[in-house]
Design an enzyme around this catalytic site. Structure first.
Site, PDB file in Angstrom:
ATOM      1  N   ARG A 212     -34.580   8.752   2.531  1.00  0.00           N
ATOM      2  CA  ARG A 212     -33.710   9.940   2.581  1.00  0.00           C
ATOM      3  C   ARG A 212     -33.391  10.341   4.032  1.00  0.00           C
ATOM      4  NH1 ARG A 212     -33.684   8.477  -2.054  1.00  0.00           N
ATOM      5  NH2 ARG A 212     -33.774   9.789  -3.894  1.00  0.00           N
TER       6      ARG A 212
ATOM      7  N   SER B 125     -32.661  16.022  -7.126  1.00  0.00           N
ATOM      8  CA  SER B 125     -33.959  16.453  -6.592  1.00  0.00           C
ATOM      9  C   SER B 125     -33.709  17.515  -5.529  1.00  0.00           C
ATOM     10  CB  SER B 125     -34.695  15.293  -5.932  1.00  0.00           C
ATOM     11  OG  SER B 125     -34.893  14.244  -6.836  1.00  0.00           O
TER      12      SER B 125
ATOM     13  N   GLU C 217     -34.396  18.449   0.103  1.00  0.00           N
ATOM     14  CA  GLU C 217     -33.495  17.300   0.299  1.00  0.00           C
ATOM     15  C   GLU C 217     -32.064  17.824   0.365  1.00  0.00           C
ATOM     16  OE1 GLU C 217     -33.558  13.712  -2.422  1.00  0.00           O
ATOM     17  OE2 GLU C 217     -31.486  14.364  -2.723  1.00  0.00           O
TER      18      GLU C 217
HETATM   19  P1  FAD Z   1     -22.173  16.224  -0.065  1.00  0.00           P
HETATM   20  O1  FAD Z   1     -23.107  17.142  -0.770  1.00  0.00           O
HETATM   21  O2  FAD Z   1     -20.747  16.586  -0.030  1.00  0.00           O
HETATM   22  O3  FAD Z   1     -22.717  16.001   1.423  1.00  0.00           O
HETATM   23  C1  FAD Z   1     -24.054  15.611   1.647  1.00  0.00           C
HETATM   24  C2  FAD Z   1     -24.301  15.435   3.144  1.00  0.00           C
HETATM   25  O4  FAD Z   1     -23.503  14.366   3.670  1.00  0.00           O
HETATM   26  C3  FAD Z   1     -23.891  16.661   3.967  1.00  0.00           C
HETATM   27  O5  FAD Z   1     -24.786  16.776   5.048  1.00  0.00           O
HETATM   28  C4  FAD Z   1     -22.486  16.318   4.442  1.00  0.00           C
HETATM   29  O6  FAD Z   1     -22.119  17.008   5.636  1.00  0.00           O
HETATM   30  C5  FAD Z   1     -22.624  14.829   4.702  1.00  0.00           C
HETATM   31  N1  FAD Z   1     -21.373  14.079   4.539  1.00  0.00           N
HETATM   32  C6  FAD Z   1     -20.624  13.984   3.407  1.00  0.00           C
HETATM   33  N2  FAD Z   1     -19.591  13.157   3.610  1.00  0.00           N
HETATM   34  C7  FAD Z   1     -19.676  12.730   4.905  1.00  0.00           C
HETATM   35  C8  FAD Z   1     -18.893  11.881   5.725  1.00  0.00           C
HETATM   36  N3  FAD Z   1     -17.800  11.256   5.264  1.00  0.00           N
HETATM   37  N4  FAD Z   1     -19.272  11.708   7.020  1.00  0.00           N
HETATM   38  C9  FAD Z   1     -20.386  12.311   7.499  1.00  0.00           C
HETATM   39  N5  FAD Z   1     -21.166  13.130   6.790  1.00  0.00           N
HETATM   40  C10 FAD Z   1     -20.813  13.329   5.493  1.00  0.00           C
HETATM   41  N6  FAD Z   1     -29.434  11.163  -4.367  1.00  0.00           N
HETATM   42  C11 FAD Z   1     -30.154  10.019  -4.257  1.00  0.00           C
HETATM   43  O7  FAD Z   1     -30.359   9.511  -3.144  1.00  0.00           O
HETATM   44  N7  FAD Z   1     -30.681   9.403  -5.347  1.00  0.00           N
HETATM   45  C12 FAD Z   1     -30.509   9.883  -6.590  1.00  0.00           C
HETATM   46  O8  FAD Z   1     -30.985   9.297  -7.564  1.00  0.00           O
HETATM   47  C13 FAD Z   1     -29.743  11.078  -6.757  1.00  0.00           C
HETATM   48  N8  FAD Z   1     -29.555  11.616  -7.968  1.00  0.00           N
HETATM   49  C14 FAD Z   1     -28.823  12.757  -8.110  1.00  0.00           C
HETATM   50  C15 FAD Z   1     -28.619  13.269  -9.400  1.00  0.00           C
HETATM   51  C16 FAD Z   1     -27.858  14.402  -9.590  1.00  0.00           C
HETATM   52  C17 FAD Z   1     -27.651  14.949 -10.976  1.00  0.00           C
HETATM   53  C18 FAD Z   1     -27.259  15.052  -8.471  1.00  0.00           C
HETATM   54  C19 FAD Z   1     -26.394  16.248  -8.673  1.00  0.00           C
HETATM   55  C20 FAD Z   1     -27.475  14.556  -7.181  1.00  0.00           C
HETATM   56  C21 FAD Z   1     -28.263  13.401  -6.997  1.00  0.00           C
HETATM   57  N9  FAD Z   1     -28.512  12.872  -5.719  1.00  0.00           N
HETATM   58  C22 FAD Z   1     -29.218  11.690  -5.589  1.00  0.00           C
HETATM   59  C23 FAD Z   1     -27.977  13.529  -4.512  1.00  0.00           C
HETATM   60  C24 FAD Z   1     -26.502  13.147  -4.204  1.00  0.00           C
HETATM   61  O9  FAD Z   1     -25.924  12.470  -5.286  1.00  0.00           O
HETATM   62  C25 FAD Z   1     -26.421  12.269  -2.961  1.00  0.00           C
HETATM   63  O10 FAD Z   1     -27.018  12.901  -1.857  1.00  0.00           O
HETATM   64  C26 FAD Z   1     -24.960  11.939  -2.606  1.00  0.00           C
HETATM   65  O11 FAD Z   1     -24.916  10.953  -1.600  1.00  0.00           O
HETATM   66  C27 FAD Z   1     -24.187  13.163  -2.140  1.00  0.00           C
HETATM   67  O12 FAD Z   1     -22.821  12.838  -2.051  1.00  0.00           O
HETATM   68  P2  FAD Z   1     -21.719  13.981  -1.860  1.00  0.00           P
HETATM   69  O13 FAD Z   1     -20.441  13.333  -1.501  1.00  0.00           O
HETATM   70  O14 FAD Z   1     -21.695  14.854  -3.048  1.00  0.00           O
HETATM   71  O15 FAD Z   1     -22.359  14.741  -0.607  1.00  0.00           O
HETATM   72  N1  EPU Z   2     -43.205  13.667 -12.595  1.00  0.00           N
HETATM   73  C1  EPU Z   2     -43.895  14.569 -13.377  1.00  0.00           C
HETATM   74  N2  EPU Z   2     -43.201  15.656 -13.828  1.00  0.00           N
HETATM   75  C2  EPU Z   2     -41.908  15.877 -13.548  1.00  0.00           C
HETATM   76  C3  EPU Z   2     -41.214  14.956 -12.741  1.00  0.00           C
HETATM   77  C4  EPU Z   2     -41.891  13.845 -12.281  1.00  0.00           C
HETATM   78  O1  EPU Z   2     -45.076  14.407 -13.637  1.00  0.00           O
HETATM   79  O2  EPU Z   2     -41.371  16.894 -13.994  1.00  0.00           O
HETATM   80  C5  EPU Z   2     -43.934  12.482 -12.109  1.00  0.00           C
HETATM   81  C6  EPU Z   2     -43.982  11.372 -13.162  1.00  0.00           C
HETATM   82  O3  EPU Z   2     -45.263  10.814 -13.120  1.00  0.00           O
HETATM   83  C7  EPU Z   2     -43.034  10.340 -12.657  1.00  0.00           C
HETATM   84  C8  EPU Z   2     -43.032  10.560 -11.149  1.00  0.00           C
HETATM   85  O4  EPU Z   2     -43.318  11.961 -10.978  1.00  0.00           O
HETATM   86  O5  EPU Z   2     -43.463   9.063 -12.977  1.00  0.00           O
HETATM   87  C9  EPU Z   2     -41.708  10.221 -10.493  1.00  0.00           C
HETATM   88  O6  EPU Z   2     -40.664  10.867 -11.198  1.00  0.00           O
HETATM   89  P1  EPU Z   2     -39.200  10.214 -11.314  1.00  0.00           P
HETATM   90  O7  EPU Z   2     -39.325   8.773 -11.668  1.00  0.00           O
HETATM   91  O8  EPU Z   2     -38.378  11.070 -12.182  1.00  0.00           O
HETATM   92  O9  EPU Z   2     -38.676  10.235  -9.835  1.00  0.00           O
HETATM   93  P2  EPU Z   2     -38.767  11.331  -8.674  1.00  0.00           P
HETATM   94  O10 EPU Z   2     -39.773  10.863  -7.685  1.00  0.00           O
HETATM   95  O11 EPU Z   2     -38.927  12.691  -9.220  1.00  0.00           O
HETATM   96  C10 EPU Z   2     -37.032  10.105  -7.183  1.00  0.00           C
HETATM   97  C11 EPU Z   2     -35.809  10.482  -6.427  1.00  0.00           C
HETATM   98  C12 EPU Z   2     -34.618  10.563  -7.358  1.00  0.00           C
HETATM   99  C13 EPU Z   2     -34.403   9.194  -8.003  1.00  0.00           C
HETATM  100  C14 EPU Z   2     -35.661   8.812  -8.765  1.00  0.00           C
HETATM  101  C15 EPU Z   2     -35.581   7.415  -9.333  1.00  0.00           C
HETATM  102  C16 EPU Z   2     -36.518  11.783  -4.514  1.00  0.00           C
HETATM  103  C17 EPU Z   2     -36.611  13.134  -3.884  1.00  0.00           C
HETATM  104  N3  EPU Z   2     -35.998  11.744  -5.739  1.00  0.00           N
HETATM  105  O12 EPU Z   2     -37.305  11.184  -8.061  1.00  0.00           O
HETATM  106  O13 EPU Z   2     -33.466  10.886  -6.601  1.00  0.00           O
HETATM  107  O14 EPU Z   2     -33.304   9.209  -8.880  1.00  0.00           O
HETATM  108  O15 EPU Z   2     -36.815   8.867  -7.869  1.00  0.00           O
HETATM  109  O16 EPU Z   2     -35.684   6.481  -8.316  1.00  0.00           O
HETATM  110  O17 EPU Z   2     -36.884  10.790  -3.887  1.00  0.00           O
HETATM  111  C18 EPU Z   2     -32.234  12.739  -5.739  1.00  0.00           C
HETATM  112  O18 EPU Z   2     -32.528  12.310  -4.623  1.00  0.00           O
HETATM  113  O19 EPU Z   2     -31.507  13.735  -5.928  1.00  0.00           O
HETATM  114  C19 EPU Z   2     -32.761  12.039  -6.919  1.00  0.00           C
HETATM  115  C20 EPU Z   2     -32.540  12.440  -8.166  1.00  0.00           C
END
Ligand code: FAD
Ligand code: EPU
Length: 343
Positions: free
Chosen positions: A161, A230, A326
């Site tokens: 991240r 997250s 995050e």
């Molecule tokens: P924004 O929120 O618009 O911007 C995020 C950051 O990037 C800000 O600091 C912004 O200034 C900067 N930025 C945006 N565009 C540019 C650009 N062109 N140049 C320079 N800086 C820029 N993230 C994960 O890593 N893994 C996950 O599994 C994951 N799951 C998610 C699930 C859900 C339901 C949601 C809502 C979010 C999740 N995220 C996850 C977070 C999110 O999807 C990512 O961080 C994604 O990359 C954000 O994209 P955005 O365009 O919406 O960013």
């Molecule tokens: N867990 C619990 N309770 C909960 C949630 C999680 O006990 O309510 C425990 C479980 O044991 C589970 C473990 O935590 O096995 C990990 O949970 P999960 O697999 O859901 O993943 P996470 O660590 O919570 C991270 C990323 C996610 C990404 C998933 C899958 C971060 C901050 N988040 O979540 O990214 O999708 O792994 O790889 O690293 C995001 O960044 O927005 C995001 C959704």
């Protein structure tokens, strides 16, 4: 000239669905239009993709620049597909395009919301893959010089991240395009729990579909329940601290990083405290995934911040670990820190 709106609402442009007004919203569609925006404006703007990792915390937002560059270009060599994709493309649609065309590698990153341009900023990751695994370079428009630079992967400072775009390069430029190298010698990555149910040697399409199934089961759809994924990062702590914690909490969930450090599942910490489903002034800890905070009808981002602070305090008290957001917090002046937000 780029499209420019004054006093624009950003409610539809952030997945927490927070109402906030920007004095100026610029949406350039190419480099020429980006160059036409005054340098001093760019220097004081927040760059917004699709707002899926952004929480606006005040009624007013700063000036917003939202790059809408489009386009995908694929070149094939004997051992890889080299793909350049513009910042304004949607990440999931791009992954779907790759899977459909058998450009394998990104399937574990299906259904992550947001734009391609934001993906390198926090080095998006899920199910055992990070975008950095496939990045070759990032095209980055430097505000002060007005030049387009190519940042090779090694220069981007990628980590969990993390990237230089969040640190030393913050506020200094805009990502315009990402170049990826997807090797033809592809091996499925199935280590993450939930993917092990797939038949042996699954196709990228099967992994893509399974990742979508898992995500749909536990992560709330922002269109139905506003959220930004997250809210906190999984904290990295020293093994010594882990050993102490294991005495009190033998079932704590953690992942090995290196000899010295481990990563703790923050969702487990929050869940262990019984906070799943906890509601505070219309902001809630998601019922199915404790690391996700959701908007259940608040209009101010500060209500989400208040819940985040409560979670932070409880976790600190119980485990001695300070959770770090995050999600990017943005007030009327631009990016801010949770510790700066007190009312
Ligand atoms: P924004 O929120 O618009 O911007 C995020 C950051 O990037 C800000 O600091 C912004 O200034 C900067 N930025 C945006 N565009 C540019 C650009 N062109 N140049 C320079 N800086 C820029 N993230 C994960 O890593 N893994 C996950 O599994 C994951 N799951 C998610 C699930 C859900 C339901 C949601 C809502 C979010 C999740 N995220 C996850 C977070 C999110 O999807 C990512 O961080 C994604 O990359 C954000 O994209 P955005 O365009 O919406 O960013
Ligand atoms: N867990 C619990 N309770 C909960 C949630 C999680 O006990 O309510 C425990 C479980 O044991 C589970 C473990 O935590 O096995 C990990 O949970 P999960 O697999 O859901 O993943 P996470 O660590 O919570 C991270 C990323 C996610 C990404 C998933 C899958 C971060 C901050 N988040 O979540 O990214 O999708 O792994 O790889 O690293 C995001 O960044 O927005 C995001 C959704």
């Amino acid at each position: 000239m780029p499209s420019h709106s004054r006093r624009a609402s950003l409610k539809e442009q952030n997945t927490f669905a927070i109402e906030t007004i920007t004095p100026d919203l610029f949406c350039p569609t190419n480099i020429e239009e980006l160059r036409e925006i005054d340098r001093s404006i760019l220097q004081h703007s927040y760059i917004l993709g699709e707002g899926s990792n952004t929480l606006f915390v005040r009624e007013n937002a700063p000036t917003i620049v939202s790059p809408k560059f489009k386009g995908i270009n694929v070149e094939e060599t004997h051992d890889a597909f080299h793909i350049t994709v513009a910042a304004g493309e949607n990440w999931h649609d791009f992954v779907a395009f790759c899977v459909e065309n058998k450009y394998n590698g990104l399937e574990n990153l299906a259904l992550i919301p947001g734009s391609v341009g934001a993906a390198p900023v926090q080095n998006i990751g899920a199910y055992g893959v990070e975008i950095a695994d496939y990045i070759e370079s990032v095209a980055w428009y430097e505000i002060v010089s007005g030049q387009l630079k190519t940042m090779q992967k090694a220069e981007c400072g990628f980590g969990y991240r993390e990237s230089l775009f969040k640190r030393a390069l913050l506020g200094k430029g805009i990502i315009t395009e990402v170049a990826l190298r997807l090797p033809k010698a592809w091996k499925p990555k199935l280590n993450y729990s939930g993917l092990d149910v797939l038949p042996s040697n699954p196709s990228a399409q099967q992994i893509f579909e399974q990742v979508i199934n898992i995500r749909n089961e536990k992560l709330p759809n922002p269109l139905l329940i506003p959220n930004a994924g997250s809210f906190f990062k999984n904290p990295v702590i020293e093994r010594k601290q882990l050993e102490d914690l294991l005495n009190g909490f033998p079932d704590i969930v953690y992942y090995d990083i290196d000899e010295l450090n481990v990563k703790i599942a923050a969702g487990w910490l929050i869940d262990k405290l019984g906070l799943k489903g906890f509601v505070l002034n219309g902001a809630a800890v998601h019922k199915k995934q404790a690391l996700v905070l959701v908007n259940q009808g608040v209009s101010s981002g500060m209500n989400i911040v208040q819940l985040a602070k409560h979670v932070q305090e409880e976790v600190l008290q119980a485990f001695g670990i300070l959770l770090e957001p995050e999600v990017r917090l943005v007030d009327n002046n631009g990016l801010t820190e949770i510790s700066e937000l007190n009312d």
